[in-house]
Design a protein around this motif. Sequence first.
Motif, mmCIF file in Angstrom:
data_model
loop_
_atom_site.group_PDB
_atom_site.id
_atom_site.type_symbol
_atom_site.label_atom_id
_atom_site.label_comp_id
_atom_site.label_asym_id
_atom_site.label_seq_id
_atom_site.Cartn_x
_atom_site.Cartn_y
_atom_site.Cartn_z
ATOM 1 N N PHE A 46 -8.754 4.665 -27.755
ATOM 2 C CA PHE A 46 -7.694 3.902 -28.392
ATOM 3 C C PHE A 46 -7.258 2.786 -27.443
ATOM 4 O O PHE A 46 -7.548 2.843 -26.243
ATOM 5 C CB PHE A 46 -6.512 4.803 -28.731
ATOM 6 C CG PHE A 46 -6.872 5.980 -29.595
ATOM 7 C CD1 PHE A 46 -7.925 5.921 -30.497
ATOM 8 C CD2 PHE A 46 -6.156 7.162 -29.510
ATOM 9 C CE1 PHE A 46 -8.263 7.005 -31.290
ATOM 10 C CE2 PHE A 46 -6.482 8.255 -30.298
ATOM 11 C CZ PHE A 46 -7.536 8.185 -31.195
ATOM 12 N N PRO A 47 -6.557 1.772 -27.920
ATOM 13 C CA PRO A 47 -6.109 0.685 -27.037
ATOM 14 C C PRO A 47 -5.292 1.202 -25.854
ATOM 15 O O PRO A 47 -4.439 2.092 -26.010
ATOM 16 C CB PRO A 47 -5.256 -0.190 -27.963
ATOM 17 C CG PRO A 47 -5.819 0.054 -29.323
ATOM 18 C CD PRO A 47 -6.211 1.506 -29.328
ATOM 19 N N VAL A 48 -5.571 0.647 -24.693
ATOM 20 C CA VAL A 48 -4.896 1.061 -23.458
ATOM 21 C C VAL A 48 -3.553 0.363 -23.332
ATOM 22 O O VAL A 48 -3.426 -0.825 -23.632
ATOM 23 C CB VAL A 48 -5.776 0.734 -22.226
ATOM 24 C CG1 VAL A 48 -5.028 1.042 -20.931
ATOM 25 C CG2 VAL A 48 -7.083 1.513 -22.293
ATOM 26 N N ILE A 53 6.539 -1.326 -14.547
ATOM 27 C CA ILE A 53 7.793 -0.800 -15.084
ATOM 28 C C ILE A 53 9.029 -1.460 -14.464
ATOM 29 O O ILE A 53 10.151 -1.208 -14.890
ATOM 30 C CB ILE A 53 7.882 0.728 -14.918
ATOM 31 C CG1 ILE A 53 7.961 1.131 -13.440
ATOM 32 C CG2 ILE A 53 6.711 1.405 -15.606
ATOM 33 C CD1 ILE A 53 8.232 2.614 -13.233
ATOM 34 N N GLY A 54 8.835 -2.295 -13.450
ATOM 35 C CA GLY A 54 9.969 -2.963 -12.832
ATOM 36 C C GLY A 54 10.758 -2.063 -11.905
ATOM 37 O O GLY A 54 11.925 -2.327 -11.616
ATOM 38 N N HIS A 55 10.109 -1.011 -11.421
ATOM 39 C CA HIS A 55 10.752 -0.086 -10.493
ATOM 40 C C HIS A 55 9.678 0.498 -9.574
ATOM 41 O O HIS A 55 8.596 0.881 -10.033
ATOM 42 C CB HIS A 55 11.455 1.043 -11.249
ATOM 43 C CG HIS A 55 12.054 2.101 -10.367
ATOM 44 N ND1 HIS A 55 13.186 1.876 -9.613
ATOM 45 C CD2 HIS A 55 11.656 3.371 -10.099
ATOM 46 C CE1 HIS A 55 13.470 2.975 -8.931
ATOM 47 N NE2 HIS A 55 12.553 3.894 -9.212
ATOM 48 N N ALA A 56 9.961 0.535 -8.283
ATOM 49 C CA ALA A 56 9.054 1.114 -7.281
ATOM 50 C C ALA A 56 7.695 0.415 -7.248
ATOM 51 O O ALA A 56 6.709 1.004 -6.786
ATOM 52 C CB ALA A 56 8.869 2.621 -7.508
ATOM 53 N N ASP A 57 7.631 -0.816 -7.753
ATOM 54 C CA ASP A 57 6.371 -1.568 -7.824
ATOM 55 C C ASP A 57 5.280 -0.807 -8.583
ATOM 56 O O ASP A 57 4.085 -0.982 -8.329
ATOM 57 C CB ASP A 57 5.867 -1.925 -6.414
ATOM 58 C CG ASP A 57 6.765 -2.922 -5.712
ATOM 59 O OD1 ASP A 57 7.329 -3.785 -6.404
ATOM 60 O OD2 ASP A 57 6.913 -2.829 -4.477
ATOM 61 N N ALA A 58 5.698 0.045 -9.495
ATOM 62 C CA ALA A 58 4.752 0.939 -10.159
ATOM 63 C C ALA A 58 4.112 0.315 -11.390
ATOM 64 O O ALA A 58 4.742 -0.467 -12.118
ATOM 65 C CB ALA A 58 5.449 2.234 -10.555
ATOM 66 N N LEU A 59 2.861 0.679 -11.619
ATOM 67 C CA LEU A 59 2.151 0.401 -12.867
ATOM 68 C C LEU A 59 2.024 1.722 -13.607
ATOM 69 O O LEU A 59 1.622 2.740 -13.027
ATOM 70 C CB LEU A 59 0.753 -0.156 -12.586
ATOM 71 C CG LEU A 59 0.660 -1.592 -12.084
ATOM 72 C CD1 LEU A 59 -0.787 -1.894 -11.693
ATOM 73 C CD2 LEU A 59 1.122 -2.571 -13.157
ATOM 74 N N TYR A 60 2.366 1.714 -14.887
ATOM 75 C CA TYR A 60 2.365 2.957 -15.652
ATOM 76 C C TYR A 60 1.704 2.704 -16.995
ATOM 77 O O TYR A 60 1.838 1.621 -17.570
ATOM 78 C CB TYR A 60 3.805 3.436 -15.859
ATOM 79 C CG TYR A 60 3.943 4.671 -16.705
ATOM 80 C CD1 TYR A 60 3.542 5.911 -16.225
ATOM 81 C CD2 TYR A 60 4.481 4.601 -17.995
ATOM 82 C CE1 TYR A 60 3.675 7.052 -16.992
ATOM 83 C CE2 TYR A 60 4.620 5.740 -18.771
ATOM 84 C CZ TYR A 60 4.219 6.964 -18.271
ATOM 85 O OH TYR A 60 4.346 8.101 -19.027
ATOM 86 N N GLY A 61 0.983 3.709 -17.504
ATOM 87 C CA GLY A 61 0.330 3.486 -18.777
ATOM 88 C C GLY A 61 -0.260 4.725 -19.404
ATOM 89 O O GLY A 61 -0.077 5.850 -18.917
ATOM 90 N N PHE A 62 -0.978 4.492 -20.513
ATOM 91 C CA PHE A 62 -1.605 5.559 -21.280
ATOM 92 C C PHE A 62 -3.039 5.175 -21.615
ATOM 93 O O PHE A 62 -3.314 4.045 -21.993
ATOM 94 C CB PHE A 62 -0.864 5.799 -22.596
ATOM 95 C CG PHE A 62 0.586 6.145 -22.448
ATOM 96 C CD1 PHE A 62 0.990 7.453 -22.297
ATOM 97 C CD2 PHE A 62 1.546 5.145 -22.456
ATOM 98 C CE1 PHE A 62 2.329 7.775 -22.165
ATOM 99 C CE2 PHE A 62 2.896 5.443 -22.333
ATOM 100 C CZ PHE A 62 3.282 6.765 -22.187
ATOM 101 N N LYS A 63 -3.932 6.145 -21.504
ATOM 102 C CA LYS A 63 -5.286 6.009 -22.025
ATOM 103 C C LYS A 63 -5.497 7.196 -22.967
ATOM 104 O O LYS A 63 -5.181 8.328 -22.611
ATOM 105 C CB LYS A 63 -6.329 6.052 -20.892
ATOM 106 C CG LYS A 63 -6.364 4.818 -20.017
ATOM 107 C CD LYS A 63 -7.485 4.921 -18.991
ATOM 108 C CE LYS A 63 -7.613 3.635 -18.184
ATOM 109 N NZ LYS A 63 -8.742 3.698 -17.221
ATOM 110 N N SER A 64 -6.014 6.927 -24.153
ATOM 111 C CA SER A 64 -6.171 8.009 -25.117
ATOM 112 C C SER A 64 -7.420 7.795 -25.957
ATOM 113 O O SER A 64 -8.019 6.720 -25.952
ATOM 114 C CB SER A 64 -4.935 8.095 -26.024
ATOM 115 O OG SER A 64 -4.708 6.863 -26.681
#
Length: 330
Positions: A46-48, A53-64
């Motif tokens: 499915f689309p990634v 997130i604008g906090h802790a320099d973090a990148l966050y996401g979902f792969k399904s």
Amino acid sequence: MSDSKQDKGVSVVSETVCQEVMGRSDAFTAVENVFSAMAKDTAYNFPVIREAIGHADALYGFKSGFDRDGMVLGLKSGGYWPGNIEKGLTNHQSTVILFDPDTGKLKSLVGGNYLTAVRTAASSAVSIAHLARKDAKVLGMVGAGHQSTFQLRAAVEQRDFEKVVCWNFHPEHIPNLEAVAKELGLPFESVTREELCAQADVIITITSAFEALIEKDWVKPGTHIACMGTDTKGKQEVDAKLLTVAKVFTDELAQSITIGETQHAVAQGLIKESDITPIGEVINGTKPGRTSAEEITVFDGTGVGLQDLAVASVAADLAEAKGLATYFNL
């Protein structure tokens, strides 16, 4: 799923248990099978979703995705927290959530950190198994970070390598990879990038580079290159012109041309999407892989959610069969 298994509730498989039950052979088979299913259009991602997130320099996401052959449905949730290393944690953090495809009920929660490393290494190993020359003797490692040790262990099981050569942007990390090579009984040498290309029959790039680390003219005929670090727009590990003289393969076309190693060559008009072959086609025998000892082959391993779901499903089954999973009811 049996009634007795259903009655236990949702299974939880921890990072520790994943490391105990999930070996390289099981990971290789799971990834190879899901690449095969993708090529047959019986499994699809499915689309990634991936966001800062604008906090802790973090990148966050979902792969399904959903694999109809393996009857695996779910998602991997997580991302990259660059400050974690200072807290004694792995920068990459993820969890895999599996659902029953027949009912949609929550089935398993599986730690994703170890499995991400194992499935990435399995992906390059699958490419070596199907695309590298049978007589490949020297393995080149471009990158010596945490993931490189998993890559090395998986790669040496695919060919009778006699030596490992390595280059890393931070030379102080190279001894970690050298220790694994020595453990495996392989001579190890730290070299320049150009010398690495001159010696290596198989090259694995596993870096976070945003510029070409390997030039087209350095690569000798017959080399197989697994590009495993490019998974974001702008990243790059090899000269885009190299892809014009190589036979190019990937895990998934859509990701390859947008966030994978081929993004630059396609954007520059050096190659077309039709020049790239999903490795599942080679696994299924519907498209040729290497056709001569002189061919240069490149595998663009972008990393897809179905890989995570495949290894997590196997890990959950193994943990449950060995009585190592825990359970809860919602």
